[in-house]
Write an enzyme that holds these catalytic residues in place. Structure first.
Site: not given
Ligand code: GLN
Length: 478
Positions: A77, A152, A176
């Site tokens: 990532k 994400s 994420s």
């Molecule tokens: N969807 C969550 C957010 O928008 C999780 C993001 C993450 O785990 N980096 O913060």
């Protein structure tokens, strides 16, 4: 023709001369090319992946023993540093920035013989649930390209879903890794806070962030976790506890019966999709028939999870992201003859996308003098209550299960104008990050709309061994 099932089978095929690392790299490069429309990879390291593969093939032919991740094709990532390679958190503010060192996780992959094939698209600074917040455009779900892959770490999930690499590393601050794993029908594990070093991981919210693993099988996730986890002088929040043999856990002990809890409020939640509710409940019955104890427990704090998460993570993000100022590195405004404050403001306004700006503003607000106690302190108190409640549950149960996400993958663009609705969908995944426990999403179900979805399994902190064992049994019950 190359076919991938598990790392172990791949190694057997290499040892038997049925394939080579070079042939394997060609296979994946071709797959990435053919699936360019999914937008999963931002950069592909074609020449160097082939060169490393050739070296590995030569060492194997010379009779050298093969390492744990010999020739394993990995994607990272775009928040995980790989020395001398671009890393941008999918943000314009880090355009043209190259990592100056390896993340500890990257270094351990390389030391174990892995081949890093490229960097993967994600939401900007890992903020999002759909991968629509990337400066490089949305990623598409390979099961239905009109739908989001989740976020994400969307590119990392799709790369496994579409067979573009064997393993992806993502990051998980509030889901994420698990949420895109759920949307894409693959395995995604977020270990305990402090299990894998965060050194070289671009920070979003430091007391929540963990590197996580995407794979097609539990064995492979176990192998990668045991290779990259463990103490690290560069990250003082990493646990000194020895890393257990997770691979052995996946291979043995299929007979043990577990005591498993689920949150009554989670399975009866009004936001939960009816088919997910139905299939998850039916699966609980299957688990009971298989001899496990599965019981509902009260969890009245459920509706506090999302607000607590967003207060604390935006506060941490506003502080972490203050380093992107256009002076030390990253994007700098082209405006001339301006004072320093204007330079900061212009560089940050030009460099950050809307979602990142929204969170910096929110985080700055909750930390500001008049509101600190009302929001930040209060949220910290809720976090403590959650931790106490969690300890109480694990005094009586081996694991907690829940749906991973309340609804299956939605259409691209469907929720972009409603940030609150997007945030609320994180209800089940933010909990493990708030309390630091490990959690995994395992792909067990197919929705009536044909999209995959998963089940989330959680255990107490640093009990990844039980997490793998329970998950293994769930996979067999499928
Ligand atoms: N969807 C969550 C957010 O928008 C999780 C993001 C993450 O785990 N980096 O913060």
């Amino acid at each position: 023709m190359f076919h991938f099932s598990t790392i172990q089978d791949y190694h057997t095929a290499l040892q038997n001369g049925q394939t080579t690392c070079v042939e394997t790299v060609h296979f994946y490069l071709n797959a990435i090319r053919q699936n360019a429309h999914l937008n999963a990879f931002l950069t592909v390291y074609e020449a160097e992946a082939l060169a490393k593969a050739a070296l590995l093939d030569a060492s194997r032919k010379a009779g050298e023993p093969i390492q744990a991740l010999h020739g394993v094709i990995v994607g990272l990532k775009d928040v995980i540093c790989y020395k001398d390679h671009p890393v941008s958190a999918a943000s314009k503010i880090l355009a043209n920035f190259n990592a100056v060192y390896n993340a500890t996780a990257t270094q351990r992959l390389l030391d174990a013989g892995a081949i890093i094939i490229g960097r993967q698209n994600c939401d900007e600074f890992a903020m999002g649930s759909s991968n629509e917040n990337s400066a490089f455009g949305a990623v598409k779900n390979a099961a239905d390209i009109t739908r989001v892959p989740g976020g994400s770490s969307g590119g990392s999930a799709v790369a496994i879903q579409a067979g573009l690499c064997m393993i992806s590393l993502g990051s998980d601050t509030g889901g994420s890794v698990r949420q895109p794993a759920d949307f894409c029908g693959v395995i995604g594990i977020k270990p305990s806070y402090g299990r894998i070093s965060r050194y070289g991981l671009i920070a979003y919210a430091s007391s929540f962030d963990q590197i996580g693993i995407f794979s097609a099988s539990l064995q492979d996730a176990a192998l990668v976790l045991e290779t990259i986890a463990g103490e690290d002088d560069f990250d003082s929040t990493v646990s000194l506890r020895p890393v257990e043999k997770y691979t052995a856990a996946v291979q043995t002990n299929p007979e043990k019966k577990y005591r498993i809890a689920y949150f009554k409020e989670a399975l009866n939640h009004p936001a939960l999709d009816a088919d997910i509710q139905k299939q998850s409940s039916a699966f609980i019955q299957k688990m009971i028939q298989a001899g496990h104890t599965v019981e509902a427990v009260d969890f009245s704090l459920l509706n506090f999870l999302v607000p607590t998460y967003y207060v604390l993570t935006t506060a941490e993000a506003s502080s972490n992201l203050s380093r992107f100022d256009g002076v030390r590195y990253g994007h700098r405004t082209k405006q001339e003859n301006i004072d320093l404050t204007t330079l900061y403001k212009a560089s940050r306004s030009e460099g950050f996308g809307d979602e990142v700006k929204r969170r910096i503003l929110l985080g700055t607000f909750v930390l500001s003098e008049g509101y600190f106690d009302a929001y930040f302190t209060k949220a910290q108190q809720v976090r403590r209550l959650l931790k106490n409640k969690t300890d109480e549950i694990f005094a009586s149960y081996d694991a907690i299960i829940s749906p991973t996400v309340p609804a299956p993958a939605f259409k691209i663009g469907e929720k972009s104008n409603d940030p609150i609705e997007m945030f609320l969908a994180d209800i089940y995944t933010v909990y493990p990050n708030l309390v630091g426990i490990p959690a995994i999403s395992i792909p067990l179900f197919t929705h009536t709309n044909n999209m995959p979805f998963g089940l989330q399994v959680m255990t107490k902190a640093f009990d990844e061994l039980t997490l793998f064992q329970v998950s293994q049994q769930m996979m067999e019950l499928k």
